[in-house]
Design a protein around this motif. Structure first.
Motif, PDB file in Angstrom:
ATOM      1  N   VAL A 112     147.487 111.208  77.953  1.00 62.63           N
ATOM      2  CA  VAL A 112     147.266 110.224  76.900  1.00 62.63           C
ATOM      3  C   VAL A 112     146.234 110.785  75.924  1.00 62.63           C
ATOM      4  O   VAL A 112     145.135 111.151  76.329  1.00 62.63           O
ATOM      5  CB  VAL A 112     146.750 108.889  77.494  1.00 62.63           C
ATOM      6  CG1 VAL A 112     146.478 107.874  76.402  1.00 62.63           C
ATOM      7  CG2 VAL A 112     147.732 108.335  78.505  1.00 62.63           C
ATOM      8  N   THR A 113     146.583 110.852  74.633  1.00 63.54           N
ATOM      9  CA  THR A 113     145.662 111.374  73.628  1.00 63.54           C
ATOM     10  C   THR A 113     145.193 110.299  72.647  1.00 63.54           C
ATOM     11  O   THR A 113     144.383 110.581  71.777  1.00 63.54           O
ATOM     12  CB  THR A 113     146.298 112.529  72.837  1.00 63.54           C
ATOM     13  OG1 THR A 113     147.492 112.062  72.214  1.00 63.54           O
ATOM     14  CG2 THR A 113     146.606 113.709  73.749  1.00 63.54           C
ATOM     15  N   THR A 114     145.698 109.078  72.795  1.00 68.14           N
ATOM     16  CA  THR A 114     145.301 107.971  71.926  1.00 68.14           C
ATOM     17  C   THR A 114     144.975 106.760  72.782  1.00 68.14           C
ATOM     18  O   THR A 114     145.691 106.455  73.733  1.00 68.14           O
ATOM     19  CB  THR A 114     146.439 107.610  70.951  1.00 68.14           C
ATOM     20  OG1 THR A 114     146.741 108.755  70.157  1.00 68.14           O
ATOM     21  CG2 THR A 114     146.052 106.473  70.036  1.00 68.14           C
ATOM     22  N   THR A 120     137.515 106.674  78.650  1.00 65.74           N
ATOM     23  CA  THR A 120     137.451 108.026  79.203  1.00 65.74           C
ATOM     24  C   THR A 120     138.843 108.641  79.220  1.00 65.74           C
ATOM     25  O   THR A 120     139.762 108.115  79.845  1.00 65.74           O
ATOM     26  CB  THR A 120     136.867 108.008  80.627  1.00 65.74           C
ATOM     27  OG1 THR A 120     135.562 107.414  80.574  1.00 65.74           O
ATOM     28  CG2 THR A 120     136.760 109.415  81.190  1.00 65.74           C
ATOM     29  N   PHE A 121     138.993 109.759  78.504  1.00 72.04           N
ATOM     30  CA  PHE A 121     140.241 110.518  78.493  1.00 72.04           C
ATOM     31  C   PHE A 121     140.193 111.529  79.633  1.00 72.04           C
ATOM     32  O   PHE A 121     139.173 112.191  79.846  1.00 72.04           O
ATOM     33  CB  PHE A 121     140.415 111.278  77.170  1.00 72.04           C
ATOM     34  CG  PHE A 121     140.704 110.402  75.987  1.00 72.04           C
ATOM     35  CD1 PHE A 121     142.002 110.003  75.704  1.00 72.04           C
ATOM     36  CD2 PHE A 121     139.689 109.987  75.151  1.00 72.04           C
ATOM     37  CE1 PHE A 121     142.278 109.203  74.608  1.00 72.04           C
ATOM     38  CE2 PHE A 121     139.951 109.192  74.052  1.00 72.04           C
ATOM     39  CZ  PHE A 121     141.253 108.798  73.780  1.00 72.04           C
ATOM     40  N   LYS A 122     141.292 111.660  80.362  1.00 68.19           N
ATOM     41  CA  LYS A 122     141.418 112.667  81.415  1.00 68.19           C
ATOM     42  C   LYS A 122     142.022 113.927  80.796  1.00 68.19           C
ATOM     43  O   LYS A 122     143.102 113.882  80.207  1.00 68.19           O
ATOM     44  CB  LYS A 122     142.332 112.175  82.547  1.00 68.19           C
ATOM     45  CG  LYS A 122     141.818 110.939  83.247  1.00 68.19           C
ATOM     46  CD  LYS A 122     140.618 111.241  84.082  1.00 68.19           C
ATOM     47  CE  LYS A 122     140.200 109.999  84.862  1.00 68.19           C
ATOM     48  NZ  LYS A 122     138.986 110.180  85.583  1.00 68.19           N
ATOM     49  N   ILE A 123     141.319 115.040  80.945  1.00 67.67           N
ATOM     50  CA  ILE A 123     141.754 116.320  80.406  1.00 67.67           C
ATOM     51  C   ILE A 123     142.157 117.210  81.572  1.00 67.67           C
ATOM     52  O   ILE A 123     141.428 117.319  82.554  1.00 67.67           O
ATOM     53  CB  ILE A 123     140.608 116.996  79.612  1.00 67.67           C
ATOM     54  CG1 ILE A 123     140.153 116.093  78.472  1.00 67.67           C
ATOM     55  CG2 ILE A 123     141.020 118.366  79.105  1.00 67.67           C
ATOM     56  CD1 ILE A 123     141.205 115.769  77.451  1.00 67.67           C
ATOM     57  N   GLY A 167     136.753  95.108  60.727  1.00 70.96           N
ATOM     58  CA  GLY A 167     138.071  95.537  60.273  1.00 70.96           C
ATOM     59  C   GLY A 167     138.682  96.583  61.187  1.00 70.96           C
ATOM     60  O   GLY A 167     138.110  96.952  62.213  1.00 70.96           O
ATOM     61  N   PRO A 168     139.860  97.061  60.808  1.00 66.70           N
ATOM     62  CA  PRO A 168     140.537  98.069  61.635  1.00 66.70           C
ATOM     63  C   PRO A 168     139.809  99.418  61.574  1.00 66.70           C
ATOM     64  O   PRO A 168     139.178  99.748  60.572  1.00 66.70           O
ATOM     65  CB  PRO A 168     141.926  98.174  61.020  1.00 66.70           C
ATOM     66  CG  PRO A 168     141.849  97.537  59.683  1.00 66.70           C
ATOM     67  CD  PRO A 168     140.655  96.656  59.655  1.00 66.70           C
ATOM     68  N   PHE A 169     139.920 100.170  62.664  1.00 63.92           N
ATOM     69  CA  PHE A 169     139.335 101.513  62.693  1.00 63.92           C
ATOM     70  C   PHE A 169     140.267 102.468  63.426  1.00 63.92           C
ATOM     71  O   PHE A 169     141.046 102.067  64.295  1.00 63.92           O
ATOM     72  CB  PHE A 169     137.945 101.511  63.352  1.00 63.92           C
ATOM     73  CG  PHE A 169     137.950 101.213  64.825  1.00 63.92           C
ATOM     74  CD1 PHE A 169     138.049 102.232  65.764  1.00 63.92           C
ATOM     75  CD2 PHE A 169     137.843  99.905  65.281  1.00 63.92           C
ATOM     76  CE1 PHE A 169     138.049 101.955  67.127  1.00 63.92           C
ATOM     77  CE2 PHE A 169     137.838  99.616  66.637  1.00 63.92           C
ATOM     78  CZ  PHE A 169     137.950 100.640  67.561  1.00 63.92           C
ATOM     79  N   ALA A 170     140.195 103.724  63.042  1.00 62.51           N
ATOM     80  CA  ALA A 170     140.888 104.824  63.717  1.00 62.51           C
ATOM     81  C   ALA A 170     139.974 106.037  63.607  1.00 62.51           C
ATOM     82  O   ALA A 170     139.640 106.470  62.500  1.00 62.51           O
ATOM     83  CB  ALA A 170     142.240 105.110  63.090  1.00 62.51           C
ATOM     84  N   LYS A 171     139.542 106.557  64.731  1.00 64.36           N
ATOM     85  CA  LYS A 171     138.606 107.683  64.769  1.00 64.36           C
ATOM     86  C   LYS A 171     139.233 108.829  65.538  1.00 64.36           C
ATOM     87  O   LYS A 171     139.861 108.631  66.580  1.00 64.36           O
ATOM     88  CB  LYS A 171     137.284 107.289  65.440  1.00 64.36           C
ATOM     89  CG  LYS A 171     136.619 106.053  64.842  1.00 64.36           C
ATOM     90  CD  LYS A 171     136.195 106.274  63.421  1.00 64.36           C
ATOM     91  CE  LYS A 171     135.574 105.011  62.852  1.00 64.36           C
ATOM     92  NZ  LYS A 171     135.279 105.131  61.435  1.00 64.36           N
ATOM     93  N   THR A 172     139.037 110.036  65.027  1.00 59.87           N
ATOM     94  CA  THR A 172     139.546 111.215  65.718  1.00 59.87           C
ATOM     95  C   THR A 172     138.389 111.960  66.375  1.00 59.87           C
ATOM     96  O   THR A 172     137.261 111.950  65.871  1.00 59.87           O
ATOM     97  CB  THR A 172     140.288 112.165  64.760  1.00 59.87           C
ATOM     98  OG1 THR A 172     139.406 112.545  63.706  1.00 59.87           O
ATOM     99  CG2 THR A 172     141.529 111.508  64.192  1.00 59.87           C
ATOM    100  N   ILE A 173     138.706 112.584  67.487  1.00 57.64           N
ATOM    101  CA  ILE A 173     137.741 113.376  68.229  1.00 57.64           C
ATOM    102  C   ILE A 173     138.358 114.760  68.407  1.00 57.64           C
ATOM    103  O   ILE A 173     139.423 114.897  69.013  1.00 57.64           O
ATOM    104  CB  ILE A 173     137.422 112.739  69.611  1.00 57.64           C
ATOM    105  CG1 ILE A 173     136.808 111.337  69.427  1.00 57.64           C
ATOM    106  CG2 ILE A 173     136.503 113.619  70.415  1.00 57.64           C
ATOM    107  CD1 ILE A 173     137.792 110.228  69.414  1.00 57.64           C
ATOM    108  N   LEU A 218     141.957 113.971  69.981  1.00 57.61           N
ATOM    109  CA  LEU A 218     142.079 112.671  70.650  1.00 57.61           C
ATOM    110  C   LEU A 218     141.820 111.606  69.594  1.00 57.61           C
ATOM    111  O   LEU A 218     141.113 111.857  68.609  1.00 57.61           O
ATOM    112  CB  LEU A 218     141.045 112.549  71.771  1.00 57.61           C
ATOM    113  CG  LEU A 218     141.096 113.630  72.855  1.00 57.61           C
ATOM    114  CD1 LEU A 218     139.894 113.505  73.776  1.00 57.61           C
ATOM    115  CD2 LEU A 218     142.395 113.532  73.643  1.00 57.61           C
ATOM    116  N   THR A 219     142.360 110.397  69.796  1.00 54.01           N
ATOM    117  CA  THR A 219     142.202 109.325  68.819  1.00 54.01           C
ATOM    118  C   THR A 219     141.873 108.014  69.518  1.00 54.01           C
ATOM    119  O   THR A 219     142.452 107.706  70.556  1.00 54.01           O
ATOM    120  CB  THR A 219     143.501 109.143  68.003  1.00 54.01           C
ATOM    121  OG1 THR A 219     143.872 110.387  67.428  1.00 54.01           O
ATOM    122  CG2 THR A 219     143.325 108.122  66.902  1.00 54.01           C
ATOM    123  N   ILE A 220     140.945 107.257  68.915  1.00 54.56           N
ATOM    124  CA  ILE A 220     140.698 105.885  69.353  1.00 54.56           C
ATOM    125  C   ILE A 220     140.949 104.977  68.155  1.00 54.56           C
ATOM    126  O   ILE A 220     140.762 105.395  67.008  1.00 54.56           O
ATOM    127  CB  ILE A 220     139.271 105.670  69.907  1.00 54.56           C
ATOM    128  CG1 ILE A 220     138.213 106.030  68.864  1.00 54.56           C
ATOM    129  CG2 ILE A 220     139.070 106.438  71.209  1.00 54.56           C
ATOM    130  CD1 ILE A 220     136.811 105.582  69.242  1.00 54.56           C
TER     131      ILE A 220
END
Length: 125
Positions: A30-32, A48-51, A99-105, A118-120
């Motif tokens: 899962v990347t998002t 927490t993203f599993k890598i 408001g809406p948000f989209a953040k990249t890592i 990765l994206t939240i």
């Protein structure tokens, strides 16, 4: 003489090919992650993203950069062995961000040229 050069070149190519196969490969099922609707007053949220290292060599995450100062990454600092998993924990602070948000890592490692993204996302009320 030509046979000796040919044999030498063949050995050199085979040896180089054997070394090139031992490489780390970064992956995640899962990347998002969608936080859905969150309340600004409730404070920070975390995912927490599993890598996973799908390669043959240890995976080393060298740096993790968030697209915004409101997003804080924390990750596994020690090398991740072949076939094993590590974690990248992302904390988002919704204070003052309605408001809406989209953040990249962006994740930089020896497992991919360039970054692994990765994206939240979600919405702050």
């Amino acid at each position: 003489m030509k046979q000796i050069v040919f044999i030498f070149m063949s050995l050199l190519l085979m040896t180089g090919g054997a070394f090139a196969q031992n490489k780390a490969v970064i992956a995640a099922e899962v990347t998002t992650h969608d936080f859905g609707t969150i309340q600004e007053d409730n404070g920070t949220v975390t995912h927490t993203f599993k890598i996973k290292n799908q390669g043959d060599a240890p995976l080393v995450i060298t740096r993790v950069i968030a697209s915004c100062g409101c997003t804080t990454p924390n990750w596994t600092k020690e090398p991740i062995a072949a076939g094993k998993e590590g974690e990248i924990k992302i904390t988002f602070d919704p204070k003052g961000r309605p408001g809406p948000f989209a953040k990249t890592i962006s994740v930089y490692s020896n497992g991919k040229t360039g970054s692994f993204v990765l994206t939240i996302r979600g919405e702050v009320q």
